[in-house]
Design a protein around this motif. Structure first.
Motif, PDB file in Angstrom:
ATOM      1  N   HIS A 158       6.868  -3.164 -21.837  1.00 29.56           N
ATOM      2  CA  HIS A 158       7.690  -2.800 -20.657  1.00 29.56           C
ATOM      3  C   HIS A 158       8.229  -3.876 -19.853  1.00 29.56           C
ATOM      4  CE1 HIS A 158       8.882  -0.127 -17.169  1.00 29.56           C
ATOM      5  NE2 HIS A 158       8.317  -1.078 -16.461  1.00 29.56           N
ATOM      6  N   HIS A 215      11.744  -5.347 -18.852  1.00 25.70           N
ATOM      7  CA  HIS A 215      12.166  -5.806 -17.288  1.00 25.70           C
ATOM      8  C   HIS A 215      13.183  -7.287 -17.346  1.00 25.70           C
ATOM      9  CE1 HIS A 215      11.220  -3.018 -14.533  1.00 25.70           C
ATOM     10  NE2 HIS A 215      10.149  -2.928 -14.791  1.00 25.70           N
ATOM     11  N   SER A 218       6.623  -6.536 -10.444  1.00 25.02           N
ATOM     12  CA  SER A 218       6.667  -5.012 -10.619  1.00 25.02           C
ATOM     13  C   SER A 218       5.581  -4.377  -9.703  1.00 25.02           C
ATOM     14  CB  SER A 218       6.967  -4.471 -11.991  1.00 25.02           C
ATOM     15  OG  SER A 218       5.641  -4.443 -12.514  1.00 25.02           O
ATOM     16  N   GLY A 219       5.548  -3.172  -9.850  1.00 33.34           N
ATOM     17  CA  GLY A 219       4.574  -2.358  -9.228  1.00 33.34           C
ATOM     18  C   GLY A 219       3.065  -2.641  -9.689  1.00 33.34           C
ATOM     19  N   GLY A 220       2.947  -2.876 -10.902  1.00 38.15           N
ATOM     20  CA  GLY A 220       1.705  -3.182 -11.611  1.00 38.15           C
ATOM     21  C   GLY A 220       1.579  -4.552 -12.042  1.00 38.15           C
ATOM     22  N   GLY A 276       4.233  -5.624  -5.994  1.00 39.68           N
ATOM     23  CA  GLY A 276       4.787  -4.239  -5.570  1.00 39.68           C
ATOM     24  C   GLY A 276       3.774  -3.352  -5.126  1.00 39.68           C
ATOM     25  N   ASP A 324       3.646  -1.360  -1.650  1.00 38.22           N
ATOM     26  CA  ASP A 324       3.486   0.134  -1.654  1.00 38.22           C
ATOM     27  C   ASP A 324       2.245   0.402  -0.446  1.00 38.22           C
ATOM     28  OD1 ASP A 324       5.523   0.666  -3.307  1.00 38.22           O
ATOM     29  OD2 ASP A 324       4.070   0.472  -5.014  1.00 38.22           O
ATOM     30  N   GLY A 372       7.208   1.526  -1.545  1.00 34.97           N
ATOM     31  CA  GLY A 372       6.858   0.451  -0.245  1.00 34.97           C
ATOM     32  C   GLY A 372       8.140  -0.479  -0.147  1.00 34.97           C
ATOM     33  N   GLY A 373       8.223  -1.078  -1.299  1.00 36.32           N
ATOM     34  CA  GLY A 373       9.204  -2.418  -1.073  1.00 36.32           C
ATOM     35  C   GLY A 373      10.531  -1.962  -0.411  1.00 36.32           C
ATOM     36  N   VAL A 374      11.182  -0.768  -0.741  1.00 43.03           N
ATOM     37  CA  VAL A 374      12.462  -0.308  -0.144  1.00 43.03           C
ATOM     38  C   VAL A 374      12.252  -0.099   1.238  1.00 43.03           C
ATOM     39  CG1 VAL A 374      14.297   1.402  -0.296  1.00 43.03           C
ATOM     40  CG2 VAL A 374      12.947   0.548  -2.351  1.00 43.03           C
ATOM     41  N   GLU A 420      11.520  -3.363   3.417  1.00 41.08           N
ATOM     42  CA  GLU A 420      12.778  -4.082   3.532  1.00 41.08           C
ATOM     43  C   GLU A 420      13.622  -3.679   4.446  1.00 41.08           C
ATOM     44  OE1 GLU A 420      14.888  -4.734   0.031  1.00 41.08           O
ATOM     45  OE2 GLU A 420      15.642  -6.790   0.852  1.00 41.08           O
ATOM     46  N   GLY A 443      10.739  -4.432 -10.424  1.00 43.87           N
ATOM     47  CA  GLY A 443      11.353  -3.699  -9.379  1.00 43.87           C
ATOM     48  C   GLY A 443      11.664  -4.641  -8.052  1.00 43.87           C
ATOM     49  N   VAL A 444      10.563  -5.401  -7.950  1.00 41.75           N
ATOM     50  CA  VAL A 444      10.416  -6.067  -6.586  1.00 41.75           C
ATOM     51  C   VAL A 444      11.568  -7.097  -6.551  1.00 41.75           C
ATOM     52  CG1 VAL A 444       9.031  -7.865  -5.289  1.00 41.75           C
ATOM     53  CG2 VAL A 444       8.060  -6.188  -6.426  1.00 41.75           C
ATOM     54  N   ASN A 457      14.544  -7.044  -3.964  1.00 44.39           N
ATOM     55  CA  ASN A 457      14.197  -7.365  -2.649  1.00 44.39           C
ATOM     56  C   ASN A 457      14.887  -8.669  -1.992  1.00 44.39           C
ATOM     57  OD1 ASN A 457      12.559  -9.288  -0.413  1.00 44.39           O
ATOM     58  ND2 ASN A 457      11.887  -7.341  -0.423  1.00 44.39           N
ATOM     59  N   GLY A 475      14.750  -1.583 -11.185  1.00 47.20           N
ATOM     60  CA  GLY A 475      13.799  -0.658 -11.196  1.00 47.20           C
ATOM     61  C   GLY A 475      13.618  -0.281 -12.606  1.00 47.20           C
ATOM     62  N   ASP A 476      12.837   0.645 -13.081  1.00 40.23           N
ATOM     63  CA  ASP A 476      12.460   1.199 -14.328  1.00 40.23           C
ATOM     64  C   ASP A 476      13.800   1.749 -14.816  1.00 40.23           C
ATOM     65  OD1 ASP A 476      10.148   0.207 -14.338  1.00 40.23           O
ATOM     66  OD2 ASP A 476       9.016   1.825 -13.980  1.00 40.23           O
TER      67      ASP A 476
HETATM   68  O1  KG4 Z   1       9.517  -2.341 -11.877  1.00 35.00           O
HETATM   69  P1  KG4 Z   1       9.240  -1.042 -11.229  1.00 35.00           P
HETATM   70  O2  KG4 Z   1      10.284  -0.258 -11.031  1.00 35.00           O
HETATM   71  O3  KG4 Z   1       7.883  -0.317 -11.680  1.00 35.00           O
HETATM   72  C1  KG4 Z   1       6.971  -0.780 -12.365  1.00 35.00           C
HETATM   73  O4  KG4 Z   1       6.987  -1.275 -13.496  1.00 35.00           O
HETATM   74  O5  KG4 Z   1       5.725  -0.843 -11.769  1.00 35.00           O
HETATM   75  O6  KG4 Z   1       8.639  -1.680  -9.651  1.00 35.00           O
HETATM   76  C2  KG4 Z   1       8.243  -0.657  -8.800  1.00 35.00           C
HETATM   77  C3  KG4 Z   1       7.899  -1.589  -7.705  1.00 35.00           C
HETATM   78  C4  KG4 Z   1       7.248  -0.622  -6.296  1.00 35.00           C
HETATM   79  O7  KG4 Z   1       6.062  -1.184  -6.166  1.00 35.00           O
HETATM   80  C5  KG4 Z   1       8.323  -0.699  -5.347  1.00 35.00           C
HETATM   81  O8  KG4 Z   1       7.760  -0.811  -3.972  1.00 35.00           O
HETATM   82  C6  KG4 Z   1       8.870  -2.283  -5.721  1.00 35.00           C
HETATM   83  O9  KG4 Z   1       8.897  -2.313  -7.109  1.00 35.00           O
HETATM   84  N1  KG4 Z   1      10.146  -2.404  -5.249  1.00 35.00           N
HETATM   85  C7  KG4 Z   1      10.365  -3.265  -4.143  1.00 35.00           C
HETATM   86  C8  KG4 Z   1      11.877  -3.112  -3.654  1.00 35.00           C
HETATM   87  N2  KG4 Z   1      12.428  -2.230  -4.443  1.00 35.00           N
HETATM   88  C9  KG4 Z   1      11.477  -1.721  -5.223  1.00 35.00           C
HETATM   89  N3  KG4 Z   1       9.521  -4.577  -3.683  1.00 35.00           N
HETATM   90  C10 KG4 Z   1      10.245  -4.969  -2.786  1.00 35.00           C
HETATM   91  N4  KG4 Z   1      11.726  -4.654  -2.284  1.00 35.00           N
HETATM   92  C11 KG4 Z   1      12.458  -4.077  -2.937  1.00 35.00           C
HETATM   93  N5  KG4 Z   1      13.724  -3.827  -2.116  1.00 35.00           N
END
Ligand code: KG4
Ligand code: ZN
Length: 337
Positions: free
Chosen positions: A111, A115, A136-138, A163, A167, A179-181, A184, A270-271, A274, A301-302
């Motif tokens: 994964h 990215h 990312s989230g993880g 991430g 969240d 949370g990130g969205v 922000e 995902g982050v 930002n 994002g994914d």
């Molecule tokens: O990569 P992703 O889509 O999924 C994973 O592989 O985890 O990342 C998701 C993460 C979430 O924690 C979300 O809050 C964060 O990305 N995220 C952001 C923003 N958009 C999504 N964090 C900060 N700012 C953003 N605009």
């Protein structure tokens, strides 16, 4: 070569078709955000069940949007690690059945490698070697990408990912998921210096991250304020937190680039969506004469297009799975075969 990829590692059911790793023919993402929002985060069993319900339609839509039939596809790719195991297995089982039925190869994709590959779709001329910050989230990693399939981890989070911190802080503030969205959005107009927040350093590993202390500090601050009936200034809290995360990631990534003499930098995950992080990194990369590559927002994002892109390079390096391919909840980016 046309690769159809499936991504189901978390709460997005996605299918895309990409030609020769760089040209998106279709990219369909069914997001489950609205369902998980109610719970303040992803519920793994619900995610798996939704993937099962949606995967057939999502694959069919990807074929229709690309104006292709199944027999036009040269290989099937699938995210097999890391992720929520039940969620991964739904996409993996579908992908294996599809490849078997069509008698074409199945390509396993990590994964986080996917990215990074979102950048190959954003800038079709980008090639390794470069240094990447994956957030990312993880996961939160600084990785040296030597070739399309050879990686060296330079730094990583010792606990929570960036991430995850976004969240959980969003959840305690009652701002919602993801949370990130929300952080922000709510940071707009806030003072980035309103709260003095910690940046964790490791003497023996200057490029490693830690976000759990920051997360706990934020949660305690919110609880204490509520118990004392102090009004929470949401824009100030969100702005200070967003700034601290962006600064931590930027400082360590730029320091790592300087230390290893890298002037080609890539942001992923995902982050990466930002704005403060994107702007801060662009400015600091400019100061050290480095070129910064950032994925387009729609590919942060994914999604499955990034998986299909990486799959092309995995295929070229001979990484083709057999029918007993399994899914894995964890898997280091530099060790997968
Ligand atoms: O990569 P992703 O889509 O999924 C994973 O592989 O985890 O990342 C998701 C993460 C979430 O924690 C979300 O809050 C964060 O990305 N995220 C952001 C923003 N958009 C999504 N964090 C900060 N700012 C953003 N605009
Ligand atoms: Zn992801």
């Amino acid at each position: 070569m046309k690769i159809l990829a499936i991504e189901s590692s978390c709460d997005e059911t996605a299918c895309a078709i990409v030609e020769d790793g760089r040209s998106i023919l279709s990219n369909v993402v069914y997001t489950q955000i609205a369902i998980h929002k109610e719970y303040g985060g992803v519920v793994p069993e619900i995610a798996s069940r939704k993937h099962i319900e949606k995967i057939g339609d999502v694959v069919q839509t990807a074929l229709v949007e690309a104006k292709l039939n199944k027999k036009d596809i040269d290989a099937v790719a699938v995210t097999y690690a890391p992720g929520l195991i039940g969620a991964l297995l739904t996409g993996l089982s579908y992908a294996k059945a599809l490849a078997y039925g069509l008698n074409i190869p199945i390509i396993p994709v990590h994964h986080l490698r996917g990215h990074i590959a979102a950048n190959y779709l954003t800038d079709i001329y980008l090639e390794p070697p470069f240094m990447a910050l994956i957030v990312s989230g993880g996961h939160s990693h600084i990785v040296q990408v030597n070739t399309y399939t050879d990686y060296k981890i330079i730094g990583r989070t010792r606990d929570d990912a960036a991430g995850e911190a976004f969240d959980k802080v969003s959840r305690v503030l009652g701002l919602g998921y993801p949370g990130g969205v929300q952080i922000e959005k709510n940071a707009s107009g806030g003072n980035i210096n309103a709260l003095k927040l910690p940046i964790t350093e490791f003497e023996d590993a200057p490029f490693d991250f830690s976000f759990s202390g920051l997360k706990t500090k934020m949660i305690n601050y919110v609880h204490n304020s509520r118990q004392s009936n102090n009004e929470l200034n949401i824009p100030d809290i969100a702005a200070s937190f967003n700034y601290t995360v962006a600064k931590t990631l930027t400082d360590k990534f730029i320091n790592a680039a300087k230390h290893y003499g890298q002037n080609k930098l890539v942001l992923a995950g995902g982050v990466a969506a930002n704005t403060m992080l994107r702007d801060m990194l662009a400015k600091r990369a400019g100061e050290i004469d480095a070129k910064l590559h950032i994925p387009s927002i729609s590919l942060c994002g994914d999604n499955a297009a990034m998986i299909a892109s990486q799959a092309y390079y995995e295929y070229l390096s001979g990484n083709i799975a057999s029918e007993d391919l399994n899914g894995y909840a964890t898997m280091p980016i530099d060790l997968c075969e």
